[in-house]
Design an enzyme around this catalytic site. Structure first.
Site, mmCIF file in Angstrom:
data_model
loop_
_atom_site.group_PDB
_atom_site.id
_atom_site.type_symbol
_atom_site.label_atom_id
_atom_site.label_comp_id
_atom_site.label_asym_id
_atom_site.label_seq_id
_atom_site.Cartn_x
_atom_site.Cartn_y
_atom_site.Cartn_z
ATOM 1 N N THR A 238 0.845 -1.192 0.000
ATOM 2 C CA THR A 238 0.000 0.000 0.000
ATOM 3 C C THR A 238 0.880 1.240 0.000
ATOM 4 O O THR A 238 1.914 1.279 0.689
ATOM 5 C CB THR A 238 -0.959 0.011 1.214
ATOM 6 O OG1 THR A 238 -1.782 1.179 1.166
ATOM 7 C CG2 THR A 238 -0.220 -0.016 2.534
ATOM 8 N N HIS B 63 2.366 -11.646 14.256
ATOM 9 C CA HIS B 63 3.405 -12.189 15.107
ATOM 10 C C HIS B 63 3.118 -13.636 15.525
ATOM 11 O O HIS B 63 3.979 -14.308 16.102
ATOM 12 C CB HIS B 63 3.544 -11.317 16.363
ATOM 13 C CG HIS B 63 4.899 -11.389 17.007
ATOM 14 N ND1 HIS B 63 5.930 -12.154 16.509
ATOM 15 C CD2 HIS B 63 5.387 -10.797 18.133
ATOM 16 C CE1 HIS B 63 6.996 -12.014 17.284
ATOM 17 N NE2 HIS B 63 6.689 -11.206 18.287
#
Length: 431
Positions: A349, A402
């Site tokens: 993006t 994560h």
């Protein structure tokens, strides 16, 4: 009697919202004509007629949610028919229409579509108002009687905008009456009333796509263990290479050489080195993808969409730039197909085109990585112990899940992207 049903849209889409009826009750449609536009979570879809005939009934109004397979309109099918000349009954007013005994088709249309409200009786005859489904729905929600709503339609049909205008008029009248009835010296008005009663506001329904964007962004933040790591790239080499090659590149490929192809190539190379960033979680398993379909976030009229550049690892710089140009144009024209948006493995993006200097991009689930580009800005950079130069610098950000990507791997991925961009010729050597 034929039925217009919501077709199968995509494997992951089971419903849509009626965005706009392109045909109205009484209209003749040819086989293949567009009848209604549906707004889904990802794209707008236009439904066509499978037969020729007259549209006799709309079973869903604009703004209504409809399911795949649901009947939303009925069509009096006429095989081989051609569009009929406009009947004389169309020239008459709504009050005169029920009196015509020689127009059974017109009479049927009136009875099927508009029994929602009944006008006062005159003599022994009932006079029925004709109203669109959207108007009937709006009237029900606002507690408005249709026979009280003025309309400018020559046939007396009540449309949704008539309901909205009437409601606004009544609201203004009530405000004026309330203002007139206030005492000259009011005693301790409530803080909420004094702060909000006279403030202009505008209430606007969220589009289905915006609702979906909001829902999915919240879901990602609630389900993924999202972290972001940052780095910065010296864009000197990329900008110098673009300056040297841009004219010849355009002559050869009829497409401009932008930053996005460099970043896409760098991301693909880094994904091959750190494959967990090209994966997703499915239950208790990791699905590690051996293909590279890179989503490129672009701004569309109804919000941000992420069309996918397929097999980016196999495309040349020109191929990537051409794909991005085509997808961006489709997004601006609201012509993206579902296949253009499905199956991405990683997303890039670019907030820099809007002036963003630094941001934390949100994951595009179920993907586990997204790279954020930002504005190129001249900043003083230490070249060595003695020299400082102004260099075109860009902050880049990697948000990652994560749960499956460790911090070391994420930081190393971003460092690899930085190294490749600062030595852009090396991108030509990456397989």
């Amino acid at each position: 009697m034929g039925e217009i049903k919501v077709p199968e849209l995509a494997e992951s889409i089971s419903e849509g919202t009626v965005a706009q009826w392109l045909k109205q009750v009484g209209d003749f449609v040819e086989k293949g004509d567009y009848i209604v536009e549906l707004e889904t979570d990802k794209v707008n879809v236009e439904i066509t007629a499978e037969d020729s005939g007259v549209l006799t009934e709309l079973l869903a109004g604009e703004g209504d949610t409809v399911q795949v397979g649901e009947t939303i309109a009925r069509l009096e099918a006429k095989e081989g028919a051609s569009a009929p000349a406009a009947p004389k009954a169309e020239e008459k007013t709504a009050e005169e229409a029920p009196k015509q005994e020689a127009a059974p088709a017109q009479q049927k249309t009136v009875e099927e579509v508009a029994p929602a409200a009944e006008a006062p009786q005159q003599g022994n005859q009932k006079q029925w108002l004709i109203a669109s489904p959207a108007a009937r729905k709006a009237a029900r929600e606002r507690g408005i009687k249709l026979d009280q709503v003025p309309t400018t339609d020559p046939l007396g049909r009540v449309r949704k905008h008539d309901i909205d205008s009437y409601a606004d008029q009544k609201s203004n009248e009530q405000k004026q009456q309330a203002q007139a009835s206030k005492p000259a010296n009011p005693v301790s008005p409530s803080p909420a009333a004094s702060e909000n009663s006279d403030k202009p506001v505008e209430r606007e329904r969220m589009s289905r796509r915006r609702q979906t964007i909001a829902k999915r962004l919240v879901e990602v933040q609630q389900t993924a263990a999202m972290l972001t790591t940052f780095n910065e790239v010296d864009m000197t080499a990329v900008m110098a290479l673009r300056k040297r090659r841009k004219d010849k590149f355009f002559e050869q490929h009829d497409v401009r050489l932008g930053f996005m192809s460099f970043f896409t190539k760098a991301v693909v190379a880094a994904l091959k080195k750190y494959p967990l960033l090209n994966a997703e979680i499915q239950g208790n398993e990791l699905l590690i993808k051996k293909f590279y379909d890179i989503g490129i976030a672009v701004s569309a009229p109804d919000g941000l969409v992420v069309p996918v550049v397929r097999d980016a690892d196999r495309k040349t710089f020109a191929g990537i730039e051409g794909s991005i140009v085509d997808l961006a144009k489709k997004a601006r024209d609201n012509k993206l197909a579902l296949k253009d948006l499905q199956g991405g493995t990683f997303t890039i993006t670019n907030g820099g085109v809007f002036g963003s200097l630094m941001s934390t991009p949100i994951l595009n689930g179920p993907q586990v990585g997204i790279l954020g580009m930002h504005k190129v800005q001249l900043r003083p950079v230490a070249i060595d112990e003695e020299r400082i130069e102004n260099r075109p610098m860009m902050y880049i950000a990697l948000s990652y899940d994560h749960r499956i990507v460790d911090g070391k791997e994420a930081v190393s991925f971003l460092a690899t992207v930085k190294e490749l961009l600062e030595d852009p010729e090396s991108l030509l050597l990456e397989g």
